[in-house]
Each structure stands twice: as C-alpha cells, then as structure tokens.
Design an enzyme around this catalytic site. Structure first.
Site, PDB file in Angstrom:
ATOM      1  N   VAL A 157    -124.325  14.746  37.917  1.00 33.91           N
ATOM      2  CA  VAL A 157    -125.711  15.384  38.453  1.00 33.91           C
ATOM      3  C   VAL A 157    -126.901  15.169  37.556  1.00 33.91           C
ATOM      4  O   VAL A 157    -126.843  14.704  36.381  1.00 33.91           O
ATOM      5  CB  VAL A 157    -125.383  16.737  38.645  1.00 33.91           C
ATOM      6  CG1 VAL A 157    -123.855  17.052  39.665  1.00 33.91           C
ATOM      7  CG2 VAL A 157    -125.001  17.658  37.219  1.00 33.91           C
TER       8      VAL A 157
ATOM      9  N   ASP B 290    -135.302  22.986  39.655  1.00 40.82           N
ATOM     10  CA  ASP B 290    -135.419  21.749  39.147  1.00 40.82           C
ATOM     11  C   ASP B 290    -136.197  20.641  39.501  1.00 40.82           C
ATOM     12  O   ASP B 290    -135.921  19.743  39.955  1.00 40.82           O
ATOM     13  CB  ASP B 290    -133.808  21.133  39.289  1.00 40.82           C
ATOM     14  CG  ASP B 290    -132.757  22.467  39.199  1.00 40.82           C
ATOM     15  OD1 ASP B 290    -133.006  23.121  38.378  1.00 40.82           O
ATOM     16  OD2 ASP B 290    -131.687  22.213  40.143  1.00 40.82           O
TER      17      ASP B 290
ATOM     18  N   SER C 165    -124.545  17.126  32.990  1.00 40.14           N
ATOM     19  CA  SER C 165    -124.965  18.633  32.960  1.00 40.14           C
ATOM     20  C   SER C 165    -123.322  19.089  32.515  1.00 40.14           C
ATOM     21  O   SER C 165    -122.277  18.649  32.924  1.00 40.14           O
ATOM     22  CB  SER C 165    -125.236  19.266  34.117  1.00 40.14           C
ATOM     23  OG  SER C 165    -125.111  20.367  34.448  1.00 40.14           O
ATOM     24  N   TYR C 166    -123.403  20.025  31.238  1.00 33.84           N
ATOM     25  CA  TYR C 166    -122.264  20.534  31.058  1.00 33.84           C
ATOM     26  C   TYR C 166    -121.164  19.377  30.795  1.00 33.84           C
ATOM     27  O   TYR C 166    -121.290  18.382  30.294  1.00 33.84           O
ATOM     28  CB  TYR C 166    -121.510  21.624  31.839  1.00 33.84           C
ATOM     29  CG  TYR C 166    -122.705  22.941  32.011  1.00 33.84           C
ATOM     30  CD1 TYR C 166    -123.886  22.913  31.732  1.00 33.84           C
ATOM     31  CD2 TYR C 166    -122.032  24.081  32.315  1.00 33.84           C
ATOM     32  CE1 TYR C 166    -124.691  24.073  31.840  1.00 33.84           C
ATOM     33  CE2 TYR C 166    -122.715  25.106  32.548  1.00 33.84           C
ATOM     34  CZ  TYR C 166    -124.074  25.077  32.225  1.00 33.84           C
ATOM     35  OH  TYR C 166    -124.867  26.267  32.302  1.00 33.84           O
ATOM     36  N   SER C 167    -119.823  19.867  30.959  1.00 31.93           N
ATOM     37  CA  SER C 167    -118.616  18.872  30.969  1.00 31.93           C
ATOM     38  C   SER C 167    -118.862  17.875  29.985  1.00 31.93           C
ATOM     39  O   SER C 167    -118.888  18.497  28.692  1.00 31.93           O
ATOM     40  CB  SER C 167    -118.510  18.076  32.304  1.00 31.93           C
ATOM     41  OG  SER C 167    -118.341  18.884  33.148  1.00 31.93           O
TER      42      SER C 167
ATOM     43  N   ASP D 108    -118.243  24.926  40.957  1.00 30.99           N
ATOM     44  CA  ASP D 108    -117.130  25.487  40.285  1.00 30.99           C
ATOM     45  C   ASP D 108    -116.256  24.729  39.530  1.00 30.99           C
ATOM     46  O   ASP D 108    -115.409  25.016  38.822  1.00 30.99           O
ATOM     47  CB  ASP D 108    -116.363  26.839  41.002  1.00 30.99           C
ATOM     48  CG  ASP D 108    -115.486  25.970  42.288  1.00 30.99           C
ATOM     49  OD1 ASP D 108    -115.785  24.837  42.297  1.00 30.99           O
ATOM     50  OD2 ASP D 108    -114.822  26.642  42.818  1.00 30.99           O
TER      51      ASP D 108
ATOM     52  N   ASN E  40    -120.551  15.381  34.093  1.00 32.31           N
ATOM     53  CA  ASN E  40    -120.667  15.685  35.443  1.00 32.31           C
ATOM     54  C   ASN E  40    -121.962  14.960  35.848  1.00 32.31           C
ATOM     55  O   ASN E  40    -123.000  15.073  35.588  1.00 32.31           O
ATOM     56  CB  ASN E  40    -120.994  17.347  35.448  1.00 32.31           C
ATOM     57  CG  ASN E  40    -121.209  17.818  36.959  1.00 32.31           C
ATOM     58  OD1 ASN E  40    -120.830  17.037  37.908  1.00 32.31           O
ATOM     59  ND2 ASN E  40    -121.436  19.128  36.834  1.00 32.31           N
TER      60      ASN E  40
ATOM     61  N   HIS F 293    -135.138  22.926  33.172  1.00 28.41           N
ATOM     62  CA  HIS F 293    -134.775  21.931  33.867  1.00 28.41           C
ATOM     63  C   HIS F 293    -136.445  21.135  34.450  1.00 28.41           C
ATOM     64  O   HIS F 293    -136.748  20.962  35.326  1.00 28.41           O
ATOM     65  CB  HIS F 293    -134.154  22.299  35.484  1.00 28.41           C
ATOM     66  CG  HIS F 293    -133.455  21.062  35.915  1.00 28.41           C
ATOM     67  ND1 HIS F 293    -132.201  20.776  36.016  1.00 28.41           N
ATOM     68  CD2 HIS F 293    -134.082  19.809  36.422  1.00 28.41           C
ATOM     69  CE1 HIS F 293    -131.823  19.826  36.382  1.00 28.41           C
ATOM     70  NE2 HIS F 293    -133.087  18.829  36.623  1.00 28.41           N
TER      71      HIS F 293
ATOM     72  N   ILE G 241    -125.533  22.346  28.157  1.00 26.56           N
ATOM     73  CA  ILE G 241    -126.812  21.330  28.025  1.00 26.56           C
ATOM     74  C   ILE G 241    -126.684  20.519  29.389  1.00 26.56           C
ATOM     75  O   ILE G 241    -125.997  19.881  29.781  1.00 26.56           O
ATOM     76  CB  ILE G 241    -126.729  20.440  26.974  1.00 26.56           C
ATOM     77  CG1 ILE G 241    -126.270  21.431  25.617  1.00 26.56           C
ATOM     78  CG2 ILE G 241    -128.009  19.475  26.750  1.00 26.56           C
ATOM     79  CD1 ILE G 241    -126.158  20.510  24.397  1.00 26.56           C
ATOM     80  N   GLU G 242    -128.174  20.473  29.999  1.00 31.36           N
ATOM     81  CA  GLU G 242    -128.406  19.923  31.368  1.00 31.36           C
ATOM     82  C   GLU G 242    -129.488  19.401  31.409  1.00 31.36           C
ATOM     83  O   GLU G 242    -130.595  19.797  30.588  1.00 31.36           O
ATOM     84  CB  GLU G 242    -127.770  20.561  32.294  1.00 31.36           C
ATOM     85  CG  GLU G 242    -128.517  21.779  32.542  1.00 31.36           C
ATOM     86  CD  GLU G 242    -127.851  22.592  33.826  1.00 31.36           C
ATOM     87  OE1 GLU G 242    -126.496  22.473  34.232  1.00 31.36           O
ATOM     88  OE2 GLU G 242    -128.437  23.623  34.226  1.00 31.36           O
TER      89      GLU G 242
END
Length: 790
Positions: free
Chosen positions: A183, A48, A201-203, A132, A181, A337, A236-237
C-alpha cells in the site's frame, strides 16, 4: 461533514486592547507597505493527499478515491470522493477494479498516487487493503486526463497471502514481519531520469522498485524490491521521496505512528545521495536498521521512537484567556501522510499533508506548509499553514520580542506539545522556558544555541490565525532531529494583561446551569485567576455543580474571579442559576401511528423539517410494517423536529428502531444539540475512524463511540444510547456494543434542539424510524432489552 477549526478574527474587545497597547514594546509593531493582505481559505478533506500538477492546477489524490484541486494552495475544490460507481475518476470503479476489491476483501481504496508519464498520460497507482491484516493489492490505471476516467492496467503486487508463496523474488512464503504491505505508493523520477516507486506500511516496512516509464509498471524481476526502512510491524508508513537540486540529496519523508486522532502520527525525514538509499537521519542512523523489536508486542513504538528527523507532530499554540481569537488555539493532531510541491517559477517548496485538529475527533483536512532547507541541508517547515507568502527579508529588530515556543521532540505520543513562553532579547539572548542565544544571518537564516544543542533553520513571517495578523516565526532543527517552532506574541504590561483577561473571561450562559462549569485559572502572559463562591455546596471554587433535588427549587450563586498579574489586580463577578433536578423517566415518545404525536401527552406533536434541522417544510409518510404497528418514513430530504429541551443534564437515554434504505457517512438518525458546537448524533454509518460502523458521535468535545457493527439496509435494528454522568453505553439490538467513560456533558441547556434524520450539515436520513423514546434517566440493560424486543 468537515469541521473546521475556529479561526476567528480579533474580537472587538481584543481589537480595542491591541489598539491600546501600540505604545508598548510589541514585536512587529511597525507596519510595512508590502505586508500581504489577510488570507482566505477554502478547505477540503482528502486523506493521504498526494500531489500531481496539470497545467496551472495542483491536484491531490488520496484514500477512498478522493481528489481535489487548487490553483494557489489556499482554495481547494473537491472533485471526487468514494470508491463507488458514481466517482468520476473511473467508469464504475467497482467493476474496473473488481479483482483488487476481491483480493483485499475490501470495499474501498487506500492512498492513491498519480504521476504524469512521459507520453503525457496520467498513471494512478491504486491500492486496497483488508485493514485488519496486510492482505493488499496494488496496481496501476491510466488516463489521458488527470481527472480521468482511468482504465485499469492490472495488479502488479500483492501481499497477505497467508501460507502461500509471496511476490518476493524467491517466492518465499509470505511473512508480514519481513515482507511489505503493498500500500501507500509514491512514484518519482530521479536526477538521472530513472523512474521509481516507493511504498509500504507497517508489516515488513518501506520498499522501493524501479519502474518502466513506458508502462508505469515495475521493471520485471524485482519482486517486492529493495527494503529501505522498518519491519516487524513497526508503525512507519506513507513514504514519499523528494529530490533537492541545491543539496543534491533525496529526502524520504515518512509518517511514524497511527493515523487516528489518538495515534500519534508525525512526519519524519531521512536523506540519501541515491534514490534507493541508504537513507540516514540527521544523527547519522541508517534507517534500514530501524524496525520494531520482534520480542515485543505488535506495533512496538519504543524501538523506532529515537530515529528519523522529526519535522512535524502533535502540537498546540495554545490560546490563553485574554489572547486574541477564539477556541483552544492553533495546532494539529496526528498530521502526516504527506506529499510535496515545488513551484516551478519561484522554486518555493511546500509540504502537503492531512491533519486532524484539537477537539475535532477524526475529522481531517488538507494542510500546506512552506518548506525551507536549513544550513545543514535538512527541511524545516513554517509553523503555520501557507497563507500566500511573505518573502521579505527578516531584520534583527523584527525578531526581538516574546514568542510561543513548540518543541517537536522525538516522543511517539498522542499528547500535544503545548506552547511555552520564551523571549528573544535584542542582545541575542533566549530566556524563559528555553535559555541560550540566538542569531540571524543572511536574509533569514536562524540559529539558536540552547542546552548544549544547536538548532538551525529560518526566521519567517507567517499568518497567525488567532491574532489575525502576520507575525515573525522561526523554525529550527537540531542535529539530533528535534524541531523547535516559535511564534511572536504581543508584549503586554501587567495591567494590560489583567484587562485583557477580564474582557475575555466568559462562563457562557449561566442562567440555567445543569452541569459542571469550567473555571479557568490562568490567562495571557502568566495571569492567574482565583475563584470564590457564595455557595460552595452548589457551585464549588473549581466549578463542580451540585443541583438541588427535584422539588427543592433552583439555586442562585455568585462567582467572583480575582485576576492578578504582578501587582495588577481586578475582580469580575458572575451570577449563576443552578436548576433543580428533574425526576427520572421517559420525557417523550413517538410511535408514529399515522401522526407525530407524543405518546406521553406532555408535548405538542413534533414537526417536519426540510433537509436541515432549522429549515421548515418537508414531509413524512407512514409505512404499515413498522417495528411495532406503523412507522415514519423519511425520504432523504426531510426530517422531524422533536420538542426543544427534552433533556437537560448529564443523565439521559434515547431509544429507537431504524430501517435505513441507504447508508451515507455522517448521516444522523437521532440528533440532540446545545448549539452547533455541542451536539450528539446517532450515526447509522460512522466515519472512517470507526471503520464505518454504527456509532454515537459528539462534537465539538469530540467523542467517537463506534459499535464495531453496521446496522443493515432494509432491516429493522434497535439502537439505544445511555449516558450517566460521563459513562456511555451504545446498544444495537439489545446488546451493549460500546461502553466508555468521559462522554462529554453536552445537553447543558433547557432549550436544546432534538431531531430525527437531520442536523445542520449532513445528508438527511433515508429510511424508516419507529418507537422513539427519550428519557431523563440512564436505562438499565434490562430496560434496553425490553425496548429492543418486537
């Protein structure tokens, strides 16, 4: 350990061939005085990577508090790695960021971003995540110097507070479908001088916040900020924003998919006239509406797959038999990334990202590709890594020729897009796997019209590592957001292609075969290879090997390859000796009762090594409180070399008791290898791809068998691995913790190297080892349970 893809120069045979075909119509045949010299690279692993400059130095910061620097984008130097007290970026990061680690319930940090504040200080946006779940914390630390030490200024965002009020403006209960999230931060300054932070990120997706440049923290009262992309746990992040002064657009780069080698990571981009959106893709889709279908299972890819302008994904410029170089070719697995860098003197732009590579498992390195804007104001990338640049004009006569073509389509898949053959004719036609027409305008502007679709981009000159020369390439993008890459290949006559395949055809050491052979059936420029066997019952025409039973004696077979291209044809023969089977059972055991003797009485005592398997020296001491009786103690500078050739074949087992004093990534406890490219390792602490769990790891036919648990420091644990024709089971304390298929057939020699605690690359094992046994059979669960009983 960093495993690098094979980037060999021309072999002697291939070089001879290249000289022999100079009279043929070869693309790039004429030489130019200004051609750059061959590049050299020094690679580095930083996951990253995020770019910041300091004077003439270009730095990348990434996950796990890793950092590296370069002054020219080709040679990188690792500066820091690991979220531990020894990392020079903090005066004890464990203490400095104790609150962050506690909230995230994690012992490491995720993707960091560093930016220079107006007062000259450097701000590091750090973050940690449970992994997780989206329980994460993000904060900022500052330093007078880019290399630290950074001092924490506190957490400013949290996520994952289940059944509790979130950091949203309205204090709503945290909902991972709509809330982010916290991050993957990326700080940037817009054209008007306003400071921003994009993250997520995600979420709930990707969000953006305005920053106060005097503190580096978000302006108060924004909560999580404005939503830009994603939601409902869509994959997607890794957002980053770049402003282009020529197009006057803000470009939002995103990584779709999962980051591991099988995760389908790929880079997509959208753009906006405003830093906080709305961002649209090339087809005009509003990315704020792109999110997973909430009625589908988590991480639904089908909902997001059609969106975003894709500029980079899984691909392989495949190397066929007879092509220059070695290995499978040049390509990437799960690249993404990214960050970006613009040279302040030349204005040249570059995409900086990490990637995994074909056949190398979860190992990753930083890569840099030059980036241009096409006629429609969308970024396109050089098909190959930046190698020093070649900014000369591309002329029409340089372009005409044969190419390998890669299509970066919208599919969100772990499959590599392999190259196919096309020709760009001197009359402006495109033939082969793609049909249409091409044109070159200006200095290097490229256009391809094919299948009713227009692609626009650039022609460039790039360093092709397999051919070991500069070649013409093209990178073009459609209005639907699909990218095509082309790489020029030498033209060959049918006879030259056949000769090249025969010269390159190699089955390896066939004097003691114990496993199936790989018999290639295709070669360069459409060449075909057919096989005949003098004894198909032992070696079939597809390479399947049936070993004679124990006591029947070895078998001798002749394989004949017929190589054809058009009317050209040649034959090549290979003598193969197939070894008889070995009766199953224990082939060596070591109890370390004050010595290195083999308990079966078959072998001479094992020998000590230095810090590498092939270095003499080292010492082994013995401790009284072994798993059974005494045990061998390895001090982290020594290992034990077991007898060579303990196992040869696809059925075997290894059993051992381990009591590590420290756990370091990649360190081997038990190691077996055919050579440096084919090996298997029992690793007490695995790599990030398996969450650091104890694993059985193999390369270069990479296989990651993570157990989901990590053996403890200071306690005895029993570890065993059984392999039976590709079926693998890894046991910890008598319990099967990993079961898989397709394990590579690595021990295909009678002279394989075996060792405890050392290999050719990594930090040696520090701790105790006891009751090691190696078997030429696959142990049953009952047999493993008995060995795991103290």
């Amino acid at each position: 350990m960093a495993r690098r893809p094979v980037r060999a120069a021309l072999t002697a045979a291939a070089l001879t061939l290249a000289l022999a075909v100079t009279s043929a119509p070869v693309a790039q045949a004429h030489r130019r005085p200004a051609e750059p010299p061959p590049p050299t690279f020094q690679d580095v692993s930083v996951h990253d990577p995020s770019v910041v400059t300091s004077g003439d130095e270009i730095w990348v910061f990434g996950s796990h508090l890793a950092a590296a620097k370069t002054d020219g984008l080709l040679h990188w130097e690792k500066v820091a790695d690991g979220a531990n007290a020894d990392n020079p970026l903090f005066d004890d990061v464990r203490a400095n960021l104790a609150e962050t680690f506690a909230w995230a319930q994690s012992d490491t940090l995720w993707a960091a971003d560093v930016i220079q504040l107006p007062d000259g200080r450097y701000a590091m946006y750090y973050n940690a995540c449970k992994g997780d779940s989206p329980r994460s914390a993000m904060g900022v630390a500052v330093s007078d110097d880019v290399d630290g030490p950074y001092v924490d200024q506190g957490i400013f965002l949290r996520s994952g507070m289940w059944d509790q009020p979130s950091d949203a403006v309205d204090g709503a209960i945290y909902d991972a479908r709509v809330h982010p999230n916290t991050v993957d931060p990326d700080a940037f300054v817009d054209a008007q001088g306003t400071w921003w932070l994009v993250y997520g990120s995600y979420s709930g997706g990707i969000f953006i916040l305005e920053l106060d440049p005097s503190t580096g923290k978000p302006v108060a009262g924004q909560g999580y900020g404005k939503h830009l992309v994603g939601g409902n746990h869509s994959r997607i992040e890794g957002p980053t924003v770049m402003y282009d002064t020529r197009t006057r657009y803000y470009y939002l780069f995103l990584s779709f998919g999962g980051l591991d080698a099988n995760g389908a990571y790929n880079v997509r981009v959208a753009r906006s006239k405003n830093p906080d959106g709305p961002y649209l893709d090339a087809a005009g889709n509003d990315m704020s509406q792109v999110k997973a279908d909430p009625t589908e299972p988590l991480f639904d890819d089908a909902s997001i797959e059609p969106f975003g302008t894709k500029i980079l994904g899984n691909h392989l410029f495949a190397r066929e038999v007879g092509d220059p170089g070695e290995g499978p070719g040049t390509g990437y697995l799960s690249p993404g990334h990214n960050s970006w860098y613009r040279d302040p003197e030349t204005g040249e732009s570059f995409l900086v990202f990490h990637s995994r590579f074909p056949g190398q498992g979860e190992q990753h390195e930083v890569r840099v590709h030059q980036m241009w804007m096409n006629a429609q104001g969308w970024p396109v990338l050089d098909p190959y890594r930046y190698a020093g640049g070649d900014d000369r004009r591309v002329e029409r006569k340089d372009v005409a020729g044969e190419y390998a073509l890669v299509t970066h389509d919208k599919a969100l898949t772990a499959d590599q897009r392999r190259s196919t053959a096309v020709t760009l004719t001197a009359t402006g036609k495109v033939t082969g796997s793609l049909t249409g027409k091409w044109s070159l305008t200006g200095k290097n502007q490229a256009r391809i019209d094919a299948g009713g679709t227009r692609y626009e981009g650039v022609f460039t000159r790039s360093w092709q590592p397999d051919q070991a020369r500069w070649v013409v390439t093209f990178s073009v993008l459609s209005r639907d957001g699909v990218t095509l890459w082309g790489s020029a290949v030498p033209s060959l006559t049918a006879k030259q292609a056949v000769d090249a395949v025969v010269a390159d055809l190699d089955l390896g050491d066939t004097s003691g075969v114990v496993a199936d052979l790989t018999l290639p059936t295709t070669g360069t420029h459409g060449t075909t290879i057919t096989w005949a066997s003098s004894d198909p019952a032992v070696v079939s025409t597809t390479g399947d090997v049936t070993r004679p039973e124990a006591g029947a004696g070895d078998a001798h077979v002749t394989l004949t390859a017929t190589v054809r291209n058009g009317t050209a044809q040649r034959a090549a023969t290979f003598d193969v000796t197939v070894l008889q089977r070995v009766a199953g059972g224990v082939v060596g055991s070591w109890s370390f009762e004050g010595d290195l003797a083999d308990g079966t009485g078959t072998h001479a005592p094992a020998a000590t090594t230095g810090p590498r398997i092939d270095q003499a020296g080292g010492t082994v001491t013995y401790v009284a409180d072994g798993a059974r009786g005494q045990a061998a103690h390895l001090d982290g500078t020594s290992g034990v070399r077991l007898p060579d050739g303990l196992v040869s074949g696809s059925t075997w087992s290894a059993s051992m008791w381990l009591r590590p004093q420290v756990l370091t990534p990649y360190t081997t406890a038990f190691f077996a290898a055919r050579d440096t490219n084919s090996w298997v390792s029992v690793v007490p602490r695995g790599h990030d791809g398996v969450g650091g769990s104890t694993m059985v790891w193999s390369g270069a036919q990479w296989y990651d068998a993570g157990t989901g648990t990590q053996i403890p420091v200071g306690e005895w644990s029993h570890v065993a691995v059984t392999v039976d024709g590709g079926d693998v089971v890894v046991y910890v304390d008598g319990e099967a913790r990993y079961t898989g298929t397709g394990f590579p057939d690595l021990l295909t020699t009678t002279t394989g190297a075996f060792a405890l605690g050392v290999n050719w690359w990594d930090t040696p094992f520090q701790g105790d080892v006891d009751e090691v046994s190696v078997w030429s059979s696959a142990l049953t669960p009952t047999e493993v349970a008995a060995l795991a009983t103290r």
